[in-house]
Design a protein around this motif. Sequence first.
Motif, short mmCIF file in Angstrom:
data_model
loop_
_atom_site.label_atom_id
_atom_site.label_comp_id
_atom_site.label_asym_id
_atom_site.label_seq_id
_atom_site.Cartn_x
_atom_site.Cartn_y
_atom_site.Cartn_z
N ASP A 1 4.19 20.33 -18.00
CA ASP A 1 2.79 20.78 -17.32
C ASP A 1 2.51 19.00 -16.60
O ASP A 1 2.23 18.77 -15.68
N ALA A 2 3.07 17.98 -17.15
CA ALA A 2 2.82 16.55 -16.71
C ALA A 2 3.95 16.17 -15.24
O ALA A 2 2.79 15.83 -14.60
N LEU A 3 5.29 16.72 -15.70
CA LEU A 3 5.86 17.01 -14.63
C LEU A 3 5.01 16.35 -12.84
O LEU A 3 5.43 15.60 -12.12
N PRO A 4 4.23 17.69 -12.64
CA PRO A 4 4.16 18.00 -11.42
C PRO A 4 2.69 17.32 -10.95
O PRO A 4 2.29 16.99 -9.44
N ARG A 5 2.30 16.39 -11.79
CA ARG A 5 1.39 15.68 -11.51
C ARG A 5 1.52 14.21 -11.65
O ARG A 5 0.39 13.45 -11.15
N VAL A 6 2.62 13.81 -12.00
CA VAL A 6 3.30 12.28 -11.80
C VAL A 6 3.73 12.52 -10.19
O VAL A 6 3.95 12.90 -9.29
N ARG A 7 2.75 10.92 -9.96
CA ARG A 7 3.11 10.31 -8.24
C ARG A 7 3.78 9.37 -8.08
O ARG A 7 4.08 8.97 -7.04
N ALA A 8 3.85 8.19 -9.05
CA ALA A 8 4.89 7.09 -8.89
C ALA A 8 6.38 7.87 -8.46
O ALA A 8 6.52 9.06 -8.91
N PRO A 9 7.08 7.11 -8.09
CA PRO A 9 8.63 7.36 -7.84
C PRO A 9 8.99 7.92 -9.08
O PRO A 9 9.20 6.59 -9.63
N VAL A 10 10.51 8.21 -8.75
CA VAL A 10 10.94 8.43 -10.87
C VAL A 10 12.24 8.46 -10.36
O VAL A 10 13.16 9.22 -9.75
N LEU A 11 12.99 7.69 -11.13
CA LEU A 11 14.79 7.77 -11.52
C LEU A 11 14.86 8.44 -12.31
O LEU A 11 14.64 7.56 -13.32
#
Length: 260
Positions: free
Chosen positions: A187-197
Amino acid sequence: MAEEAPEGKSGAQADEAGRAQGAGGADRVAGTDGSAPAGGAREAEETVHVDADGALLTGDLELPPGARGCVLFAHGSGSSRFSPRNRAVARTLREAGLGTLLLDLLTEDEERADARTGRHRFDIPLLGRRLVAAVDMLVHDALTAAVPVGLFGASTGAAAALTAAAERPEEVRAIVSRGGRPDLAGDALPRVRAPVLLIVGGDDQQVLRLNEAAAARLTAGHRLHVVPGATHLFEEPGALEAVAAEAAGWFTAPPPRTGP
């Protein structure tokens, strides 16, 4: 899932080989001293210690002159800050003008217990909290306070990095996962705000499917990069170099952040 052991060696042997190379430099409790010029980080190479809720974690901090950022590495299950693959990527990042902090996420006692039982390596909340403590150190330490922070996670370390990024949305500016398990961030995934590679080997089919599922849950800007012909540990000729080049590009020129 195996992680960080080169062909013909156990993970412990690989880490011991890295330990022999070492990072050199001074030994310091992070946040206690050091100074940096305004607008950038001064050159540094030292061993630091991060206090994470009473657990003293050891890390190797290296900053090239005028570093444009600092990337915190989260190793995978059964590995340590001496991961030869993470160290190879870190060298490329420093050549690109970025500082690096390779950190042990477990204490020596915890590593020994984990080697017997495996009890800590998939404890993503614990590992995430350890990374949050390290992010806070980088943000407040005089050596690194002037530069943005990025996170690089391998295997289970990718889930810990995403978990930490969700807890520190203002501080973490970019994230790279190498052969990672971002699905374990839940459930942390949708709370990430930084761009992810998300970097995955083309022949690592199971992990590729898990990354595709995790990417669907991300609301931040993200990209899934597949290295053709590469397997989970990127042992094929040129595969790890491709990872390092993609990571350097992402950290030095990340896409815009999402959210407030």
